[in-house]
Enzyme design. Structure first.
Site: not given
Length: 665
Positions: A174, A222, A322, A345, A352, A364, A396, A415, A423
């Protein structure tokens, strides 16, 4: 591994005139929850993590001047920001944490179209922005004077708004970083050349800010620790830069970063990068600056080993940014020694940074409640326990089972395979995505902790489902059977084949991944999908196949992989393989044995590939079969509803639990 309250992580830290209650922080991260001024949504996000034990937040990006303003970001230069900032900072303080604010200007990374209309894109020199590809203009001396004043004014508003300190942004490519860096700064006036000139703008900002806010108010930076570029600034250079800045004005803390938009995977590292990607650079900066607090970004080998960053003298504060998006109670779990309950995470950057790069509010992958704390408060245990059957042990199904069981319902998960994960078991084998294994482990652990009955090796069809529901008196069924890789195609229109999907001659992605050694030396991967699923298939093949050419009808290879953050590293990794080739904007015209004719979708020009051992068809996945149980509520979630990504699977599961609890969805 147990940490506990006696850990150095939970000792206070003095930062200038401020005392922070512990050594765990979240660095500034743009969430796009607010537009121009702070919102209730942003406040709720921070308060939830303050309640979870985080000691310090840096709110960011807050922009100091209209020439850097961006929609859905906060403007620090607006007087009206003071009132909204006060509401947020008072709420964070009441929850036991401290909060500073990051003051920034994007410089070359800003867009020429701002929220209020067109504007010049300011930079040290005229160049093409590595993030937007737009041309910039060199900031004039008058521009610089105006920006110095803007930083000082914004810092004053920050103090009035109750922030506990300000952080001046000199990293991530930046504006102030751009002036420091030879990668951006080609000026020949007093703001260019050697270190004296390249640090001048930053020094003027620091002096002006300090004069405006006073000596009793924390001001830090920073700052990039290493640009990781052969023509850029290395760690030794940055130690010299930091010394020059500290000689001009008091700096109360150093919050470290790496890279820039020339190698954005150092700015926003994904799972393909080491977890402690900045560890050595942080160590070197701290060693050179023993008398000032250093914030350790990218320094912890894992969240469970955060304490070691302090005990090894690497840094004074541990940034787990995170990690606390994923688990807002992370700090409290570390304090209480409950590391075996951490929701990790997995650093895919999909929920994110991936959403943020598309102008969407940050969420997330493993915690879809992030940023939705107001609309999705914690659920209470159900007063009317039900019996639920979950069919499918992928992400899921496992998460749905956990959520329902934690609400007090009796849950059975079945299952077909003898292993859970669906997967995810394939996905965690993709080079650079091994962190997905953390999600599998977390979900299996949570199933056990929640008391879910798991039955493996039980394949369900319509008749068996009805029989099971009737025999065991289930009140509801969740179909989470996932998706499959079609042997043909699931597309009714469009795709990668001029004359429709060929009846023979191709191998499906799942079949190829099951036995890559059988594919031969030369693979032609025809990609009609373009998502992270397709790139994962190709990365897996590159680890085992000498030559892989991707042919795709899209104008770019893997077009649906995040254009800002993960894409550059993905292409770099593909390009590093000597046998990787790509042919974009082409469709398959004809397959005959080991020869494939392809056609340019724009010009119609035909070319041929010969000597191909395997033609791999990477097609959009299709939903696996589902069934509706007779007489009971049946809900289909995840890929079984519509093949998407891990984020969608987890989101659907959590939303199901809220729907069962009576929340509006």
């Amino acid at each position: 591994m147990s940490i506990g309250i006696a850990s150095p992580l939970f000792e206070p830290l003095r930062i200038g005139a401020l005392e922070v209650p512990n050594r765990i922080m979240q660095t500034a991260h743009s969430k796009q929850y607010s537009d121009r001024v702070e919102s209730d949504r942003e406040t709720a996000y921070y308060v939830r993590r303050a309640e979870g034990g985080c000691g310090l937040f840096i709110a960011g990006n807050h922009f100091v001047h209209p020439s850097g303003s961006i929609r859905n970001f906060e403007d620090a230069f607006r007087p009206e920001s003071v009132e909204s900032n006060l509401r947020m900072t008072e709420a964070v303080h009441a929850a036991g944490a401290r909060i500073m604010v990051q003051l920034n200007h994007h410089g070359a990374q800003a867009q020429p179209d701002g929220p209020d209309g067109p504007r010049p894109v300011l930079a040290p020199s005229r160049l093409i922005s590595p993030s937007t590809q737009h041309a910039t203009v060199a900031a004039t001396a008058a521009d610089i004077r105006e920006l110095v004043a803007a930083w000082a004014r914004s810092a004053e508003y920050a103090r009035l708004g109750g922030f506990d300190g300000v952080e001046i942004h000199l990293a991530h490519g930046y504006l102030l970083h751009q002036f420091l860096s030879p990668l951006y700064n080609a000026r020949v006036d007093e703001y260019g050349g050697g270190i004296e000139g390249r640090t001048r703008f930053a020094r003027e900002v620091l002096v002006a800010v300090r004069q405006r806010v006073g000596d009793d108010y924390p001001v830090g930076v920073r700052i990039v620790a290493n640009e990781h570029h052969p023509q850029g600034l290395g760690t030794a250079d940055m130690i010299e830069v930091i010394a020059a800045l500290r000689a001009e004005a008091r700096i109360d803390f150093l919050d470290l970063a790496a890279g820039g938009y020339h190698n954005v995977h150092y700015v926003f590292p994904s799972s393909a990068m080491p977890a402690a990607w900045l560890r050595e650079d942080v160590t070197a900066i701290k060693r050179a600056n023993p008398d000032v607090p250093v914030f350790g970004v990218g320094a912890a080998l894992s969240v469970e080993q955060a304490e070691e960053v302090l005990t090894a003298g690497i840094a004074d504060m541990v940034a787990l940014t995170r990690a606390q998006i994923a688990d807002p109670d992370l700090a409290r779990k570390l304090r209480d020694g409950r590391t075996d309950e951490i929701r990790h995470c997995i650093r895919l950057n999909q929920g994110c940074l991936g959403r943020g790069s598309r102008g969407l509010p940050v969420s997330c992958t493993v915690n879809p409640l992030a940023g939705r704390e107001l609309e999705r408060p914690n659920r209470s245990a159900s007063s009317l326990a039900q019996r639920w059957l979950v069919v499918g042990g992928g992400p899921a199904g496992m998460r749905a089972a956990v959520e329902l069981a934690e609400d007090g319902h009796a849950v059975t998960l079945v299952e077909a395979d003898d292993r859970l994960g669906g997967q995810l078991r394939l996905a965690r084998r993709v080079p650079g995505r091994e962190s997905i294994g953390l999600l599998v482990s977390d979900l299996v652990r949570d199933l056990d902790a929640a008391g879910v009955e798991v039955r493996r090796g039980l394949r369900i069809d319509g008749a068996r489902l009805d029989a099971l529901v009737a025999a065991e008196h289930f009140d509801g069924v969740v179909m989470a059977t996932g998706a499959t890789s079609p042997e043909g195609t699931s597309l009714a229109l469009g795709g990668a084949y001029v004359n429709g999907f060929p009846p023979a001659g191709t191998v499906s992605a799942f079949r190829a991944l099951a036995d890559p050694a059988a594919l031969g030396r030369r693979v032609l991967a025809v990609d009609a999908d373009g998502t992270a699923y397709a790139s994962g298939v190709v990365l897996s093949l590159l680890a085992q196949v000498p030559e892989v050419e991707v042919v795709t009808p899209f104008e770019a290879v893997f077009p649906h992989v995040g254009p800002g953050y993960d894409r550059p590293l993905l292409l770099e990794r593909c390009g590093a393989h000597p046998g990787f080739r790509r042919t974009t904007a082409h469709r398959v015209l004809h397959i005959e044995g080991a020869a494939v004719k392809i056609q340019d979708v724009v010009t119609g020009e035909v070319s041929e590939r010969v000597g191909i051992d395997t033609i791999l068809a990477i097609e959009p996945r299709q939903a696996a079969p589902t069934w509706h149980a007779a007489g009971v509520r049946t809900v289909t979630i995840g890929d079984a509803r519509a093949p998407r990504n891990i984020d969608a699977a987890i989101y659907d599961a959590v939303e199901l639990a809220y729907a069962v609890a009576g929340a509006s969805v």
